[in-house]
Design a protein around this motif. Structure first.
Motif, PDB file in Angstrom:
ATOM      1  N   VAL A  60       0.824  -1.213   0.000  1.00 35.95           N
ATOM      2  CA  VAL A  60       0.000   0.000   0.000  1.00 35.95           C
ATOM      3  C   VAL A  60       0.862   1.269   0.000  1.00 35.95           C
ATOM      4  O   VAL A  60       0.398   2.344   0.355  1.00 35.95           O
ATOM      5  CB  VAL A  60      -1.029   0.014   1.164  1.00 35.95           C
ATOM      6  N   GLY A  61       2.139   1.126  -0.391  1.00 35.14           N
ATOM      7  CA  GLY A  61       2.976   2.291  -0.633  1.00 35.14           C
ATOM      8  C   GLY A  61       3.898   2.721   0.494  1.00 35.14           C
ATOM      9  O   GLY A  61       4.555   3.755   0.386  1.00 35.14           O
ATOM     10  N   TYR A  62       3.998   1.946   1.565  1.00 30.43           N
ATOM     11  CA  TYR A  62       4.911   2.299   2.663  1.00 30.43           C
ATOM     12  C   TYR A  62       6.162   1.433   2.563  1.00 30.43           C
ATOM     13  O   TYR A  62       6.151   0.252   2.875  1.00 30.43           O
ATOM     14  CB  TYR A  62       4.250   2.099   4.021  1.00 30.43           C
ATOM     15  N   GLU A  63       7.249   2.029   2.120  1.00 29.99           N
ATOM     16  CA  GLU A  63       8.507   1.307   1.941  1.00 29.99           C
ATOM     17  C   GLU A  63       9.340   1.234   3.220  1.00 29.99           C
ATOM     18  O   GLU A  63      10.173   0.344   3.361  1.00 29.99           O
ATOM     19  CB  GLU A  63       9.341   1.960   0.829  1.00 29.99           C
ATOM     20  N   LEU A  64       9.141   2.183   4.136  1.00 31.92           N
ATOM     21  CA  LEU A  64       9.966   2.269   5.342  1.00 31.92           C
ATOM     22  C   LEU A  64       9.106   2.215   6.599  1.00 31.92           C
ATOM     23  O   LEU A  64       7.981   2.712   6.608  1.00 31.92           O
ATOM     24  CB  LEU A  64      10.766   3.578   5.347  1.00 31.92           C
ATOM     25  N   SER A  65       9.679   1.639   7.645  1.00 34.11           N
ATOM     26  CA  SER A  65       9.019   1.690   8.951  1.00 34.11           C
ATOM     27  C   SER A  65      10.062   2.054  10.002  1.00 34.11           C
ATOM     28  O   SER A  65      11.244   1.728   9.862  1.00 34.11           O
ATOM     29  CB  SER A  65       8.313   0.371   9.280  1.00 34.11           C
ATOM     30  N   PHE A  66       9.598   2.741  11.027  1.00 34.55           N
ATOM     31  CA  PHE A  66      10.483   3.272  12.064  1.00 34.55           C
ATOM     32  C   PHE A  66       9.881   3.062  13.442  1.00 34.55           C
ATOM     33  O   PHE A  66       8.656   3.077  13.599  1.00 34.55           O
ATOM     34  CB  PHE A  66      10.668   4.798  11.899  1.00 34.55           C
ATOM     35  N   TYR A  67      10.755   2.921  14.417  1.00 35.01           N
ATOM     36  CA  TYR A  67      10.380   3.085  15.814  1.00 35.01           C
ATOM     37  C   TYR A  67      10.958   4.428  16.234  1.00 35.01           C
ATOM     38  O   TYR A  67      12.110   4.736  15.929  1.00 35.01           O
ATOM     39  CB  TYR A  67      10.942   1.967  16.694  1.00 35.01           C
ATOM     40  N   VAL A  68      10.155   5.220  16.891  1.00 33.93           N
ATOM     41  CA  VAL A  68      10.593   6.538  17.320  1.00 33.93           C
ATOM     42  C   VAL A  68      10.370   6.658  18.819  1.00 33.93           C
ATOM     43  O   VAL A  68       9.237   6.558  19.302  1.00 33.93           O
ATOM     44  CB  VAL A  68       9.831   7.669  16.579  1.00 33.93           C
ATOM     45  N   GLY A  69      11.464   6.845  19.558  1.00 28.40           N
ATOM     46  CA  GLY A  69      11.384   7.113  20.987  1.00 28.40           C
ATOM     47  C   GLY A  69      11.153   8.594  21.193  1.00 28.40           C
ATOM     48  O   GLY A  69      11.843   9.422  20.592  1.00 28.40           O
ATOM     49  N   VAL A  70      10.169   8.925  22.006  1.00 29.67           N
ATOM     50  CA  VAL A  70       9.810  10.327  22.253  1.00 29.67           C
ATOM     51  C   VAL A  70      10.005  10.630  23.729  1.00 29.67           C
ATOM     52  O   VAL A  70       9.497   9.921  24.590  1.00 29.67           O
ATOM     53  CB  VAL A  70       8.333  10.602  21.868  1.00 29.67           C
ATOM     54  N   ARG A  71      10.755  11.687  24.005  1.00 26.47           N
ATOM     55  CA  ARG A  71      10.867  12.209  25.365  1.00 26.47           C
ATOM     56  C   ARG A  71      10.119  13.528  25.412  1.00 26.47           C
ATOM     57  O   ARG A  71      10.289  14.379  24.534  1.00 26.47           O
ATOM     58  CB  ARG A  71      12.327  12.423  25.754  1.00 26.47           C
ATOM     59  N   LEU A  72       9.279  13.682  26.419  1.00 25.01           N
ATOM     60  CA  LEU A  72       8.512  14.914  26.562  1.00 25.01           C
ATOM     61  C   LEU A  72       9.253  15.904  27.443  1.00 25.01           C
ATOM     62  O   LEU A  72      10.127  15.526  28.229  1.00 25.01           O
ATOM     63  CB  LEU A  72       7.133  14.622  27.169  1.00 25.01           C
ATOM     64  N   LYS A  73       8.863  17.166  27.344  1.00 21.52           N
ATOM     65  CA  LYS A  73       9.447  18.213  28.183  1.00 21.52           C
ATOM     66  C   LYS A  73       9.031  18.059  29.636  1.00 21.52           C
ATOM     67  O   LYS A  73       9.771  18.420  30.538  1.00 21.52           O
ATOM     68  CB  LYS A  73       9.037  19.590  27.666  1.00 21.52           C
ATOM     69  N   GLY A  74       7.837  17.537  29.864  1.00 20.86           N
ATOM     70  CA  GLY A  74       7.328  17.362  31.223  1.00 20.86           C
ATOM     71  C   GLY A  74       6.475  16.106  31.313  1.00 20.86           C
ATOM     72  O   GLY A  74       6.158  15.475  30.314  1.00 20.86           O
ATOM     73  N   GLN A  75       6.094  15.762  32.527  1.00 19.15           N
ATOM     74  CA  GLN A  75       5.367  14.526  32.773  1.00 19.15           C
ATOM     75  C   GLN A  75       3.957  14.745  33.331  1.00 19.15           C
ATOM     76  O   GLN A  75       3.361  13.819  33.846  1.00 19.15           O
ATOM     77  CB  GLN A  75       6.147  13.663  33.776  1.00 19.15           C
ATOM     78  N   SER A  76       3.451  15.947  33.235  1.00 21.06           N
ATOM     79  CA  SER A  76       2.125  16.199  33.807  1.00 21.06           C
ATOM     80  C   SER A  76       1.048  15.493  32.991  1.00 21.06           C
ATOM     81  O   SER A  76       1.242  15.197  31.796  1.00 21.06           O
ATOM     82  CB  SER A  76       1.832  17.705  33.855  1.00 21.06           C
ATOM     83  N   ASP A  77      -0.075  15.235  33.619  1.00 22.77           N
ATOM     84  CA  ASP A  77      -1.205  14.620  32.917  1.00 22.77           C
ATOM     85  C   ASP A  77      -1.626  15.478  31.728  1.00 22.77           C
ATOM     86  O   ASP A  77      -1.964  14.950  30.671  1.00 22.77           O
ATOM     87  CB  ASP A  77      -2.394  14.423  33.868  1.00 22.77           C
ATOM     88  N   ARG A  78      -1.589  16.786  31.899  1.00 25.21           N
ATOM     89  CA  ARG A  78      -1.983  17.688  30.820  1.00 25.21           C
ATOM     90  C   ARG A  78      -1.045  17.544  29.632  1.00 25.21           C
ATOM     91  O   ARG A  78      -1.472  17.427  28.482  1.00 25.21           O
ATOM     92  CB  ARG A  78      -1.991  19.151  31.303  1.00 25.21           C
ATOM     93  N   GLU A  79       0.269  17.545  29.894  1.00 21.46           N
ATOM     94  CA  GLU A  79       1.247  17.439  28.805  1.00 21.46           C
ATOM     95  C   GLU A  79       1.146  16.090  28.089  1.00 21.46           C
ATOM     96  O   GLU A  79       1.162  16.030  26.856  1.00 21.46           O
ATOM     97  CB  GLU A  79       2.671  17.631  29.342  1.00 21.46           C
ATOM     98  N   MET A  80       1.028  15.035  28.869  1.00 25.30           N
ATOM     99  CA  MET A  80       0.939  13.704  28.269  1.00 25.30           C
ATOM    100  C   MET A  80      -0.354  13.559  27.468  1.00 25.30           C
ATOM    101  O   MET A  80      -0.344  13.053  26.341  1.00 25.30           O
ATOM    102  CB  MET A  80       1.054  12.630  29.351  1.00 25.30           C
ATOM    103  N   GLY A  81      -1.452  14.016  28.014  1.00 29.03           N
ATOM    104  CA  GLY A  81      -2.732  13.946  27.311  1.00 29.03           C
ATOM    105  C   GLY A  81      -2.730  14.755  26.034  1.00 29.03           C
ATOM    106  O   GLY A  81      -3.238  14.317  24.996  1.00 29.03           O
ATOM    107  N   SER A  82      -2.141  15.933  26.103  1.00 23.57           N
ATOM    108  CA  SER A  82      -2.060  16.794  24.917  1.00 23.57           C
ATOM    109  C   SER A  82      -1.215  16.135  23.827  1.00 23.57           C
ATOM    110  O   SER A  82      -1.589  16.120  22.657  1.00 23.57           O
ATOM    111  CB  SER A  82      -1.477  18.154  25.304  1.00 23.57           C
ATOM    112  N   PHE A  83      -0.062  15.578  24.215  1.00 27.96           N
ATOM    113  CA  PHE A  83       0.788  14.884  23.251  1.00 27.96           C
ATOM    114  C   PHE A  83       0.037  13.720  22.614  1.00 27.96           C
ATOM    115  O   PHE A  83       0.058  13.550  21.387  1.00 27.96           O
ATOM    116  CB  PHE A  83       2.072  14.371  23.922  1.00 27.96           C
TER     117      PHE A  83
END
Length: 150
Positions: A60-83
């Motif tokens: 279906v046209g996807y030649e590449l796949s990736f795993y991406v580790g994401v670190r957030l600026k903060g750990q609040s419920d608001r920040e995590m929910g927004s992300f």
């Protein structure tokens, strides 16, 4: 609680959920009515949460796949929910998992090519809550399956 027959049913359905009840019953050694009853119980109890088509990304046209580790600026419920709300709007993100350890989230995503991945990466990097991204290109899927062992 599921028993050995339920486990056989679940393995068969994960292998090919398009089997008819008659075929499934034959494979697990039950009558059609008993098999149908058990499948219905597994569905009603949310052990089976749906049926999906398994697609080959390259087809279906996807030649590449990736795993991406994401670190957030903060750990609040608001920040995590927004992300989480923002990242789930990116269609190429196949899965998003909240993690323990050095990364906050691990994403699995698909891209048509390097330019497409760059576009997706920039979109992720512009999410306000993101502090750092670390990408790993998948060279080959050795498992060939996303079935859950039962």
């Amino acid at each position: 609680m599921i028993d050995d027959i339920d486990r056989k049913i679940l393995r068969e359905l994960q292998s090919d959920c398009s089997k008819s009840i008659a075929e499934l019953a034959d494979k697990v050694g039950l009558s059609k009515s008993a098999c149908h009853r058990r499948v219905k119980i597994l569905e009603d109890s949310a052990i089976i949460d749906g049926y999906r088509a398994s697609l080959r990304p390259k087809a279906v046209g996807y030649e590449l796949s990736f795993y991406v580790g994401v670190r957030l600026k903060g750990q609040s419920d608001r920040e995590m929910g927004s992300f989480e709300k923002k990242v789930l709007k990116i269609p190429e993100v196949v899965s998003c998992r909240l993690m323990t350890g050095q990364t906050d989230y691990l994403l699995y995503l698909l891209a048509a090519d390097a330019d497409d991945y760059e576009r997706i990466h920039h979109r992720l990097a512009r999410i306000e809550e993101v502090a750092n991204l670390e990408s790993s290109l998948v060279l080959r899927d050795v498992s060939g399956s996303s079935s859950i062992p039962v």
